[in-house]
Design a protein around this motif. Sequence first.
Motif, PDB file in Angstrom:
ATOM      1  N   LEU A 197       0.819  -1.208   0.000  1.00 25.46           N
ATOM      2  CA  LEU A 197       0.000   0.000   0.000  1.00 25.46           C
ATOM      3  C   LEU A 197       0.857   1.264   0.000  1.00 25.46           C
ATOM      4  CD1 LEU A 197      -2.682  -1.144   2.584  1.00 25.46           C
ATOM      5  CD2 LEU A 197      -3.047  -0.781   0.143  1.00 25.46           C
ATOM      6  N   VAL A 198       1.869   1.293   0.856  1.00 27.18           N
ATOM      7  CA  VAL A 198       2.757   2.457   0.970  1.00 27.18           C
ATOM      8  C   VAL A 198       4.192   1.952   1.133  1.00 27.18           C
ATOM      9  CG1 VAL A 198       3.328   4.556   2.244  1.00 27.18           C
ATOM     10  CG2 VAL A 198       0.948   3.815   2.098  1.00 27.18           C
ATOM     11  N   THR A 199       5.119   2.548   0.371  1.00 29.63           N
ATOM     12  CA  THR A 199       6.529   2.175   0.476  1.00 29.63           C
ATOM     13  C   THR A 199       7.383   3.417   0.673  1.00 29.63           C
ATOM     14  OG1 THR A 199       6.187   0.276  -1.003  1.00 29.63           O
ATOM     15  CG2 THR A 199       8.455   1.015  -0.678  1.00 29.63           C
ATOM     16  N   PHE A 200       8.213   3.402   1.697  1.00 27.41           N
ATOM     17  CA  PHE A 200       9.217   4.451   1.919  1.00 27.41           C
ATOM     18  C   PHE A 200      10.553   3.910   1.414  1.00 27.41           C
ATOM     19  CE2 PHE A 200       5.948   6.152   4.441  1.00 27.41           C
ATOM     20  CZ  PHE A 200       6.286   7.426   4.889  1.00 27.41           C
ATOM     21  N   ASP A 201      11.204   4.651   0.522  1.00 29.25           N
ATOM     22  CA  ASP A 201      12.471   4.215  -0.054  1.00 29.25           C
ATOM     23  C   ASP A 201      13.546   5.267   0.201  1.00 29.25           C
ATOM     24  OD1 ASP A 201      14.428   2.912  -1.500  1.00 29.25           O
ATOM     25  OD2 ASP A 201      13.671   3.559  -3.454  1.00 29.25           O
TER      26      ASP A 201
ATOM     27  N   GLY B 230      14.748  10.795  -1.261  1.00 33.53           N
ATOM     28  CA  GLY B 230      14.136   9.492  -1.376  1.00 33.53           C
ATOM     29  C   GLY B 230      12.736   9.622  -1.953  1.00 33.53           C
ATOM     30  N   GLN B 231      11.953   8.566  -1.850  1.00 37.36           N
ATOM     31  CA  GLN B 231      10.602   8.622  -2.403  1.00 37.36           C
ATOM     32  C   GLN B 231       9.616   7.820  -1.557  1.00 37.36           C
ATOM     33  OE1 GLN B 231      10.292   6.767  -6.261  1.00 37.36           O
ATOM     34  NE2 GLN B 231      11.828   5.213  -5.794  1.00 37.36           N
ATOM     35  N   ILE B 232       8.344   8.195  -1.708  1.00 35.88           N
ATOM     36  CA  ILE B 232       7.245   7.489  -1.051  1.00 35.88           C
ATOM     37  C   ILE B 232       6.283   7.058  -2.149  1.00 35.88           C
ATOM     38  CG2 ILE B 232       5.365   7.643   0.619  1.00 35.88           C
ATOM     39  CD1 ILE B 232       6.985   9.954   1.934  1.00 35.88           C
ATOM     40  N   ILE B 233       6.074   5.760  -2.256  1.00 36.16           N
ATOM     41  CA  ILE B 233       5.230   5.217  -3.325  1.00 36.16           C
ATOM     42  C   ILE B 233       3.942   4.696  -2.703  1.00 36.16           C
ATOM     43  CG2 ILE B 233       5.112   3.527  -5.203  1.00 36.16           C
ATOM     44  CD1 ILE B 233       8.265   3.433  -4.954  1.00 36.16           C
ATOM     45  N   LYS B 234       2.795   5.126  -3.262  1.00 38.57           N
ATOM     46  CA  LYS B 234       1.498   4.660  -2.780  1.00 38.57           C
ATOM     47  C   LYS B 234       0.770   3.905  -3.888  1.00 38.57           C
ATOM     48  CE  LYS B 234       0.206   8.760  -1.086  1.00 38.57           C
ATOM     49  NZ  LYS B 234      -0.595   9.783  -0.386  1.00 38.57           N
ATOM     50  N   LYS B 235       0.072   2.873  -3.511  1.00 38.06           N
ATOM     51  CA  LYS B 235      -0.692   2.077  -4.474  1.00 38.06           C
ATOM     52  C   LYS B 235      -1.788   2.932  -5.094  1.00 38.06           C
ATOM     53  CE  LYS B 235      -3.566  -2.069  -4.825  1.00 38.06           C
ATOM     54  NZ  LYS B 235      -4.175  -3.202  -4.080  1.00 38.06           N
ATOM     55  N   ASN B 236      -1.891   2.867  -6.400  1.00 35.77           N
ATOM     56  CA  ASN B 236      -2.905   3.644  -7.107  1.00 35.77           C
ATOM     57  C   ASN B 236      -4.305   3.253  -6.622  1.00 35.77           C
ATOM     58  OD1 ASN B 236      -1.137   5.103  -8.682  1.00 35.77           O
ATOM     59  ND2 ASN B 236      -1.163   3.637 -10.365  1.00 35.77           N
ATOM     60  N   GLY B 237      -5.096   4.271  -6.312  1.00 41.22           N
ATOM     61  CA  GLY B 237      -6.484   4.033  -5.915  1.00 41.22           C
ATOM     62  C   GLY B 237      -6.678   3.587  -4.488  1.00 41.22           C
ATOM     63  N   ALA B 238      -5.592   3.407  -3.733  1.00 43.96           N
ATOM     64  CA  ALA B 238      -5.717   2.965  -2.334  1.00 43.96           C
ATOM     65  C   ALA B 238      -6.405   4.047  -1.508  1.00 43.96           C
ATOM     66  CB  ALA B 238      -4.351   2.641  -1.753  1.00 43.96           C
ATOM     67  N   ARG B 239      -7.426   3.655  -0.751  1.00 38.40           N
ATOM     68  CA  ARG B 239      -8.169   4.594   0.097  1.00 38.40           C
ATOM     69  C   ARG B 239      -7.585   4.550   1.515  1.00 38.40           C
ATOM     70  NH1 ARG B 239     -13.090   2.931   1.117  1.00 38.40           N
ATOM     71  NH2 ARG B 239     -12.532   0.778   0.614  1.00 38.40           N
ATOM     72  N   ILE B 240      -7.181   5.725   2.014  1.00 39.70           N
ATOM     73  CA  ILE B 240      -6.586   5.823   3.349  1.00 39.70           C
ATOM     74  C   ILE B 240      -7.536   6.585   4.264  1.00 39.70           C
ATOM     75  CG2 ILE B 240      -4.640   6.658   4.715  1.00 39.70           C
ATOM     76  CD1 ILE B 240      -2.879   6.427   2.277  1.00 39.70           C
ATOM     77  N   GLY B 241      -7.853   5.997   5.406  1.00 49.36           N
ATOM     78  CA  GLY B 241      -8.666   6.663   6.431  1.00 49.36           C
ATOM     79  C   GLY B 241      -7.779   7.054   7.594  1.00 49.36           C
ATOM     80  N   TYR B 242      -7.941   8.277   8.095  1.00 53.05           N
ATOM     81  CA  TYR B 242      -7.046   8.785   9.139  1.00 53.05           C
ATOM     82  C   TYR B 242      -7.841   9.370  10.291  1.00 53.05           C
ATOM     83  CZ  TYR B 242      -3.527  11.858  11.331  1.00 53.05           C
ATOM     84  OH  TYR B 242      -2.701  12.500  12.216  1.00 53.05           O
ATOM     85  N   LEU B 243      -7.571   8.874  11.498  1.00 60.01           N
ATOM     86  CA  LEU B 243      -8.148   9.432  12.716  1.00 60.01           C
ATOM     87  C   LEU B 243      -7.069  10.207  13.445  1.00 60.01           C
ATOM     88  CD1 LEU B 243     -10.635   9.471  14.726  1.00 60.01           C
ATOM     89  CD2 LEU B 243      -9.389   7.693  15.975  1.00 60.01           C
ATOM     90  N   GLU B 244      -7.199  11.540  13.469  1.00 63.57           N
ATOM     91  CA  GLU B 244      -6.255  12.356  14.230  1.00 63.57           C
ATOM     92  C   GLU B 244      -6.517  12.191  15.724  1.00 63.57           C
ATOM     93  OE1 GLU B 244      -5.148  16.330  12.471  1.00 63.57           O
ATOM     94  OE2 GLU B 244      -7.094  16.032  11.503  1.00 63.57           O
ATOM     95  N   GLN B 245      -5.517  12.537  16.524  1.00 66.14           N
ATOM     96  CA  GLN B 245      -5.598  12.315  17.961  1.00 66.14           C
ATOM     97  C   GLN B 245      -6.813  13.002  18.577  1.00 66.14           C
ATOM     98  OE1 GLN B 245      -2.681  12.914  21.833  1.00 66.14           O
ATOM     99  NE2 GLN B 245      -1.811  12.482  19.831  1.00 66.14           N
TER     100      GLN B 245
END
Length: 631
Positions: A2-6, A57-72
């Motif tokens: 889903l997400v790659t840090f390189d 460097g780079q951050i690669i995300k899967k195309n179309g991946a839906r990310i939900g985020y709950l902040e503190q």
Amino acid sequence: MLVTFDKTSFSYGDNLIFSDVSFAVNEGERIGLVGANGEGKTTLIKLMLGEFEAESGQIIKKNGARIGYLEQNGGYSSGNTVYEEMLEVFKSELSAVEKLENLSRRLADIKEYTPEYAALSAQIEKLNGYISANDCYNAEIKIKTVLNGMGFLGRYEQRIDTMSGGEKTRLKLARLLLEEPDFLILDEPTNHLDISTLFWLEEYLAAFKGAVLVVSHDRYFLDKVTQRIIEIENKKVVSFSGNYSKYKILKAERNARLLKEYEAQQEERAKLQDYVDRNIVRATTAKSAQSRVKQLEKMEILEKPYTPPKAPKYKFSYEFTPYENVLEIKGLNLEIGGKRLISAGQLEIKRGEKVALVGENGTGKSTLLKAVMGGGNRAIEVGRLVKLAFYDQEGANLDGDNTVIAELWERHVGLTQTEIRSALARCGLFEEDMQKPVKALSGGERAKLALCILECEHGNTLLLDEPTNHLDLPARESLEAALKEFDGTLLFVSHDRYFLNALAQKTVEIENGKLNVFDGGYAAFNEWKRGLNEQKIRREQEEKFARERGEKESSFRSKKERAEDAKKKARIKEIERSISALEEEENSLNAKLADPEITADYKKLNEITLRLQAIKLQLDALYSEYETVLE
């Protein structure tokens, strides 16, 4: 993935947050993100979300991946009701069901075998496929399941703009669960949840299809939910397989290995350098000395392993011992704002007992502690020579305009400045914090100051209201260790289940206005409580099934129907025996999970977890068949 840090790096101006970070988040993974405050956990999340850009460097995300985020502390600003807001998630699904109903009504008025009939039938078939694939008919069931689990039962019609900040954050989490993103990122999701809701959330996340990344100080939650821990420390990111307990073991082993390798290299370098220094100027040994110089030059220098700052060191002591009966509550009626919280409450606490006070939010736990501390209530009798010391989770007893050093010194004027500064430093507040106004402190810093004040009061009976709130993991573990060593008396409120399991010898629950006293620790109490709830559910189901059987039996007419009924009864008994055996095994396995030796053994823990998942699937199938057989 889903997400790659390189080989990613990020800085705020000249302040490097982390460098050369490489890791990936795979589909369906359960990850815990840990690190001290200020290490960059939120920054890492913002990079995942695309709100920040990497410096290198780079951050690669899967195309179309839906990310939900709950902040503190993220919530809503909405005029909708709770239920209306959740319906927004299923707008397309509910629209499809409504459209199908309209098309079906139209189809009933059209003659068969006409072009219009064929076209409408094709639309209905396509729509049925969409509805089936997206489980549209179960949208409202999903909403009610999540809302009830998250503590909103009976509050469907409440307007969101009338809620507290914590309630809005909890509702945002409910909506995220219903949206079912591919990757769910939760920043301190347990902050506003009571224990029953925490258990529900853990079970829900276990069946969640997407990947989950959690930032949390709740060690029990991390152990239950995660399968990998990513740690940010000293501008580096390291991944450890396993849950939080396994991570602690692996990190200690890794640090010991790195230190051993570093020390061995330092020793080897010292020997080589010593040889060079003694022999480089001698004609007979200069050649061999040059060879060692080249060895030194080629050697890849190992970095000295990072030593993190010391965790706060708490120590609680008292000056005199109280009589055996520390606290006696008889016939306590407690209310606040006209609302009755406790009726005819009874409780006895003996010297040296460690008592956990539990119950859902709003039942009166904090109010009871304050009533004990405040005195003046005839139903509450404090024993002779008892010296109470109170930790208030809200910090209401702190003067926001005072500096840190003045806040402690004014309470203990007999101490020297050196003693005051030493006490504060031991609790995690250092030179740069001394002249800060209390109101400018972070939540964690305020908690450390309040604990330092508590220490210096030398109470032989401590009343603690959520003492682990705002503390990072090292500080929580240090406080837990100090209170284990404390041989005085504790009455405490906490949502931290690790903390509860470690300290509680007696558990008192506030439920339905009563003080229910359980003579045992929190794990045993929870198992007992689970058993009571299961008995209640089973009894209600048996009563329901008995009524349905009675209704059906009275309607039987033929010999064939009686034979079918006998066959059903035999199958019902067989299913009941299977359910009983599985539930007995499930209870036994859950009891093992409370054993520290089991939780420390990752292999055994994994085996038990896998078996519990299998039992759950078997029970679900048996209950489903049970209901079908009774129809």
